[in-house]
Design a protein around this motif. Sequence first.
Motif, mmCIF file in Angstrom:
data_model
loop_
_atom_site.group_PDB
_atom_site.id
_atom_site.type_symbol
_atom_site.label_atom_id
_atom_site.label_comp_id
_atom_site.label_asym_id
_atom_site.label_seq_id
_atom_site.Cartn_x
_atom_site.Cartn_y
_atom_site.Cartn_z
ATOM 1 N N LYS A 138 -6.560 5.156 -12.259
ATOM 2 C CA LYS A 138 -5.711 6.293 -12.253
ATOM 3 C C LYS A 138 -6.327 7.352 -11.269
ATOM 4 N N SER A 139 -7.516 7.529 -11.220
ATOM 5 C CA SER A 139 -7.999 8.641 -10.430
ATOM 6 C C SER A 139 -8.013 8.272 -9.048
ATOM 7 N N ALA A 140 -7.901 6.825 -8.821
ATOM 8 C CA ALA A 140 -7.952 6.335 -7.337
ATOM 9 C C ALA A 140 -6.452 6.114 -6.747
ATOM 10 N N LYS A 141 -5.657 5.983 -7.537
ATOM 11 C CA LYS A 141 -4.352 5.382 -7.111
ATOM 12 C C LYS A 141 -3.799 6.305 -6.045
ATOM 13 N N LEU A 142 -3.771 7.757 -6.669
ATOM 14 C CA LEU A 142 -3.106 8.721 -5.614
ATOM 15 C C LEU A 142 -3.627 8.567 -4.289
ATOM 16 N N GLN A 143 -4.617 8.381 -4.156
ATOM 17 C CA GLN A 143 -5.345 8.537 -2.690
ATOM 18 C C GLN A 143 -5.201 7.131 -1.902
ATOM 19 N N TYR A 144 -4.901 5.914 -2.787
ATOM 20 C CA TYR A 144 -4.700 4.551 -2.202
ATOM 21 C C TYR A 144 -3.117 4.536 -1.847
ATOM 22 N N SER A 145 -2.387 5.181 -2.657
ATOM 23 C CA SER A 145 -1.083 5.214 -2.424
ATOM 24 C C SER A 145 -0.698 6.276 -0.979
ATOM 25 N N LYS A 146 -1.382 7.249 -1.158
ATOM 26 C CA LYS A 146 -1.252 8.073 0.105
ATOM 27 C C LYS A 146 -1.679 7.563 1.437
ATOM 28 N N PHE A 147 -2.699 6.974 1.315
ATOM 29 C CA PHE A 147 -3.275 6.336 2.482
ATOM 30 C C PHE A 147 -2.885 4.858 2.989
ATOM 31 N N ILE A 148 -2.512 4.230 1.974
ATOM 32 C CA ILE A 148 -2.297 2.518 2.239
ATOM 33 C C ILE A 148 -0.618 2.294 1.996
ATOM 34 N N LEU A 149 -0.230 2.505 0.518
ATOM 35 C CA LEU A 149 1.074 1.632 0.209
ATOM 36 C C LEU A 149 1.768 3.002 -0.609
ATOM 37 N N ASP A 150 2.951 2.741 -0.496
ATOM 38 C CA ASP A 150 3.748 3.797 -1.267
ATOM 39 C C ASP A 150 4.047 3.269 -2.788
ATOM 40 N N ASP A 151 4.552 4.105 -3.764
ATOM 41 C CA ASP A 151 4.468 4.154 -4.954
ATOM 42 C C ASP A 151 5.503 3.042 -5.574
ATOM 43 N N LYS A 152 6.364 2.439 -4.426
ATOM 44 C CA LYS A 152 7.106 1.353 -4.968
ATOM 45 C C LYS A 152 6.708 0.107 -4.641
ATOM 46 N N THR A 153 5.553 0.164 -4.098
ATOM 47 C CA THR A 153 4.691 -1.211 -3.721
ATOM 48 C C THR A 153 3.553 -1.736 -4.602
ATOM 49 N N LYS A 154 3.655 -2.833 -5.116
ATOM 50 C CA LYS A 154 2.402 -3.281 -6.140
ATOM 51 C C LYS A 154 1.110 -2.872 -5.364
ATOM 52 N N VAL A 155 0.288 -2.079 -6.132
ATOM 53 C CA VAL A 155 -0.934 -1.680 -5.733
ATOM 54 C C VAL A 155 -1.780 -2.994 -5.719
ATOM 55 N N ASN A 156 -2.652 -3.159 -4.756
ATOM 56 C CA ASN A 156 -3.273 -4.584 -4.258
ATOM 57 C C ASN A 156 -4.555 -4.588 -5.333
ATOM 58 N N LYS A 157 -4.703 -5.246 -6.322
ATOM 59 C CA LYS A 157 -5.666 -5.370 -7.207
ATOM 60 C C LYS A 157 -7.115 -5.756 -6.652
ATOM 61 N N LYS A 158 -7.027 -6.407 -5.592
ATOM 62 C CA LYS A 158 -8.190 -6.769 -4.989
ATOM 63 C C LYS A 158 -9.015 -5.609 -4.337
ATOM 64 N N VAL A 159 -8.289 -4.597 -4.189
ATOM 65 C CA VAL A 159 -8.914 -3.548 -3.344
ATOM 66 C C VAL A 159 -9.758 -2.552 -4.419
ATOM 67 N N PHE A 160 -9.021 -2.445 -5.710
ATOM 68 C CA PHE A 160 -9.680 -1.820 -6.775
ATOM 69 C C PHE A 160 -11.059 -2.773 -7.125
ATOM 70 N N ASP A 161 -10.630 -3.980 -7.330
ATOM 71 C CA ASP A 161 -11.811 -4.908 -7.685
ATOM 72 C C ASP A 161 -13.205 -4.644 -6.950
ATOM 73 N N TYR A 162 -12.628 -4.675 -5.520
ATOM 74 C CA TYR A 162 -13.813 -4.380 -4.594
ATOM 75 C C TYR A 162 -14.620 -3.129 -4.853
ATOM 76 N N VAL A 163 -13.710 -2.073 -4.796
ATOM 77 C CA VAL A 163 -14.226 -0.769 -4.885
ATOM 78 C C VAL A 163 -14.991 -0.556 -6.178
ATOM 79 N N TYR A 164 -14.409 -1.059 -7.166
ATOM 80 C CA TYR A 164 -15.208 -0.767 -8.509
ATOM 81 C C TYR A 164 -16.509 -1.508 -8.572
#
Length: 407
Positions: A138-164
């Motif tokens: 939840k805390s990272a989604k805003l930054q991820y969406s701002k820099f990489i994908l827009d809110d309508k695009t499915k957030v890439n789970k692999k990115v969060f898995d790697y970072v976490y």
Amino acid sequence: MLKYLRGPTSQCCKCCKSSRLATILWVCGVLLFLVIVGGFIRSKIPRKIICSNEASQAFLDELCHNYTVGVASGSLCEPLCTGKIVYRECLGHGVTPHVLKANFQGEEIILKVKIIMEKQLELNPAHSLRFNREYFEKSAKLQYSKFILDDKTKVNKKVFDYVYSECANQDGILPYQKMWYCQSLLGREFLLSILLKDTNSLPKIYGTCGNVFAVENTPDEKLEGSLIDGRSWSTRARLGLGLLDMIEKLDNTPYGTLYLCDIRFPNFGAVKVGSDYVVKPIDLDFTWLPAQMKQVMIGVSNKTCHTDEHCHYQACLSRCNYKTGYCEPDTYSNNLVSICRMIFTTNAKVLKYGIFDKDLPVNFQSRLTILLKKCSLPSVTPWPRTSPELMKELRAVLRASIHSNNL
């Protein structure tokens, strides 16, 4: 009679002295003005401050201390803090270490340091706040969406898995102190490196430690503009082919085109593989996937314009709508146009020269000049996508020129 003559002479002397004084004051004023203006101009010229080895080593020592006491984490902390990663030199970008070179497993790597911006890190491993994966997303989604994908695009789970996995403890819990370290990484460059890590279009990412992430060393010296004059035609042509290969990869990522808006020689690195070069972008601060690129150009569309040259975000150009007098937000140049304008040639007048501006082979000069003009100043409206035909022609001419040069 003498008294009469002395009067005007005295007046003349006074006038002369006054005139000389005025001239001196005027000259002094001009000199003072030039000094002030010169100082102002010098203050506006960016200076590359090379950080010291002492400061770099002190930073790494502190990071390893924080790893030892449980504050910092990441897959590279253990090799970094046990001597398996060997620091070599600081590459600069400020009085504090931002980009460091090191050796790891027989290869040169680059350590990129991200500054912790929002809060001072509290170095207390016993701090009570602990976060789970859901809170982190939840805390990272805003930054991820701002820099990489827009809110309508499915957030890439692999990115969060790697970072976490890099940030959290083995029990899957993310302590408060590590959270601030981890959030400092969540900028465009790091996230794009993870998102596209399987495409071989960006420098390979090795892992993290605290607010540092490591990528393969792709040196920019081979594309340094000031050195191009001394390079053979075969070398320049092979670098050009490497850049064309890079454009093709960036135009065809799984998430659409990755637009390059900061086109400068130091932002690209080249590695020689056999007799050819693999070229990759090494500074991603002004690179955008389609959703973000459109938002950037919507900002540009608020600008009034008289020519297309008024409609740009760094190297990314839009078209001027002459009827409305405003820039078009939905159309912008492609990567081939940008590279042709800023690296192959100097039509944009930003650099002193491009790699194909001088000493073209006589047998290929005419054809190559036509192709370079076609790709750097396309007349088509709106801006086209990268032309596969034009890319094919450029490759064919460059390869033929290399073959001819080697005969």
